[in-house]
Enzyme design. Structure first.
Site, short mmCIF file in Angstrom:
data_model
loop_
_atom_site.label_atom_id
_atom_site.label_comp_id
_atom_site.label_asym_id
_atom_site.label_seq_id
_atom_site.Cartn_x
_atom_site.Cartn_y
_atom_site.Cartn_z
CE1 TYR A 176 -6.45 -2.67 0.45
CE2 TYR A 176 -4.65 -1.81 1.77
CZ TYR A 176 -5.23 -2.86 1.07
OH TYR A 176 -4.60 -4.06 0.99
NE ARG B 117 -9.39 -7.98 1.71
CZ ARG B 117 -8.37 -7.74 0.90
NH1 ARG B 117 -8.38 -8.20 -0.34
NH2 ARG B 117 -7.35 -7.02 1.30
CE1 TYR C 175 2.63 -6.60 4.10
CE2 TYR C 175 0.60 -5.49 3.50
CZ TYR C 175 1.81 -6.03 3.14
OH TYR C 175 2.19 -5.99 1.83
NE ARG D 225 3.01 -10.49 -0.09
CZ ARG D 225 2.70 -9.20 0.04
NH1 ARG D 225 2.14 -8.54 -0.97
NH2 ARG D 225 2.92 -8.57 1.16
CD GLU E 203 -1.47 -3.81 -6.71
OE1 GLU E 203 -1.40 -2.96 -5.80
OE2 GLU E 203 -2.44 -4.58 -6.83
C1 3EB Z 1 0.68 -5.06 -0.98
O1 3EB Z 1 1.48 -5.90 -1.32
C2 3EB Z 1 0.21 -4.12 -2.06
O2 3EB Z 1 -5.65 -5.85 -0.41
O3 3EB Z 1 -6.15 -7.50 -1.75
C3 3EB Z 1 -1.63 -6.16 -3.32
C4 3EB Z 1 -2.45 -7.26 -3.58
C5 3EB Z 1 -2.06 -5.20 -2.42
C6 3EB Z 1 -3.69 -7.40 -2.94
C7 3EB Z 1 -5.39 -6.60 -1.35
C8 3EB Z 1 -3.28 -5.35 -1.79
C9 3EB Z 1 -4.10 -6.43 -2.04
O4 3EB Z 1 0.27 -4.94 0.20
C10 3EB Z 1 -1.24 -3.99 -2.15
#
Ligand code: 3EB
Length: 350
Positions: A158, A165, A221, A234, A341
């Site tokens: 990932y 990406r 992050y 989000r 999720e």
């Molecule tokens: C998170 O909140 C959980 O990599 O496109 C959620 C939505 C998550 C999109 C992405 C990853 C992605 O980090 C994982």
């Protein structure tokens, strides 16, 4: 009549359902569809007329419903013009007015083939196609890849995907105006494989990103989650026709940047819904012209362990009631400690 509409249809009912959709009374047409099911159904022929387009097919088992596959169908009104479909530079698309449904599946010949490069090429191709189609603003991207938590040369897949990406997003930064789309990234359950599959809805008009005050924006992050951050918002609110549609990204039991409630799927589901409710509150503040309510969402729920389905469903029904359409798939979420999720949109029929 809603401009963009989302429905989940059992594969066995698709033929009749599409006929009704296209009937004189309903006057809609398919913009795009994706088939989600166990691997053996992914080769099944779709109804004549729909099959020709080689829609994306993703090997994720259906949970809790007696169907071989869910077909996620995005539709638009038929009145003004017919959809136009084609392919640009390896990216298949269907276009209707200012809206595009686009997809591509990049084969990963072996699991240790360069995933970073494959991801970067996939996104470069997607962005270039969207640009050429005059719909350079991705509203919502879906990503599915095999063995998402597996390691390749000591690095989690990932995270490698995120590097590829991220690089592609950077080289198209002007186009996407530094607003990443809503998105999700899920893995096939163990033993199931497939290409890297990416599909997207994009528009001639940009969406407005909506972030969640309970969660750190994913593009910020810290490096402990990988050397390049995930590029998604989000949520996003998109002007489509004369409507506003909410796209809620894959949402999980994360507060700040940390996973909450290890090994407790019930509490993780509650926390995930807390995050979705928090996003709905942001929608009410930032787009007050519309009364945004969680009850108007429809949910696509990814459960890691099939055995957890009853608990997840119980919490969702307790919180949102049984009238909210909810579709369950088995998938591997992109952190080993996340059990569930949920993604959502307001593009509901009726
Ligand atoms: C998170 O909140 C959980 O990599 O496109 C959620 C939505 C998550 C999109 C992405 C990853 C992605 O980090 C994982």
């Amino acid at each position: 009549m809603s401009h963009l509409q989302l429905d989940y249809i059992a594969l066995e009912a698709l033929d009749q359902w599409v006929q009704a959709l296209e009937s004189k009374e309903t006057q809609r047409q398919v913009l795009g569809m994706t088939v989600f099911g166990a691997p053996e159904v992914l080769n099944v022929a779709l109804p004549v007329g729909l099959d020709a387009r080689a829609w994306p097919r993703v090997a994720l088992p259906v949970l809790g419903h007696d169907t071989a596959a869910w077909v996620e169908v995005w539709s638009v009104p038929a009145g003004a013009a017919a959809v136009e479909h084609g392919e640009v530079a390896g990216v298949a698309y269907v276009r209707f007015a200012e809206l595009v449904f686009a997809w591509l599946a990049t084969p990963l010949l072996s699991l240790d083939q360069g995933l970073e490069q494959a991801t970067q090429q996939t996104y470069d191709a997607l962005f270039n196609a969207l640009d050429q189609l005059g719909c350079p603003h991705p509203l919502r991207c879906w990503n599915y890849l095999p063995d998402i938590l597996g390691a390749q040369q000591g690095e989690e897949r990932y995270r490698i995907f995120n590097v590829g990406r991220h690089t592609s997003f950077l080289s198209h930064a002007a186009m996407i105006e530094r607003h990443p789309p809503a998105a999700c990234a899920l893995g096939h359950p163990e033993g199931l494989g497939g290409p890297l599959t990416v599909y997207a809805l994009a528009s001639a008009k940009p969406a407005q990103p909506i972030e969640n005050p309970r969660q750190m924006s994913a593009y910020r992050y810290p490096p402990r989650y990988g050397s390049r951050s995930p590029t998604f918002s989000r949520a996003a609110v998109a002007p489509i026709g004369d409507e506003e549609i909410a796209f809620i990204s894959g949402t999980a039991s994360i507060v700040g940047h940390e996973t909450q409630h290890l090994n407790d799927v019930r509490a993780q589901t509650h926390e995930t819904l807390n995050n979705i409710e928090s996003l709905m509150e942001r929608f009410r503040v930032e787009r007050p012209a519309h009364d945004w309510q969680a009850a108007d969402l429809q949910l696509k729920v990814y459960v890691r362990d099939a055995a957890d389905l009853p608990l997840v469903r119980q919490v969702i029904e307790q919180r949102l009631g049984t009238a909210v359409p909810c579709f369950y798939l088995q998938a591997v979420v992109c952190r080993p400690d996340l059990l569930v999720e949920i993604e959502a949109t307001t593009a509901r029929s009726q």
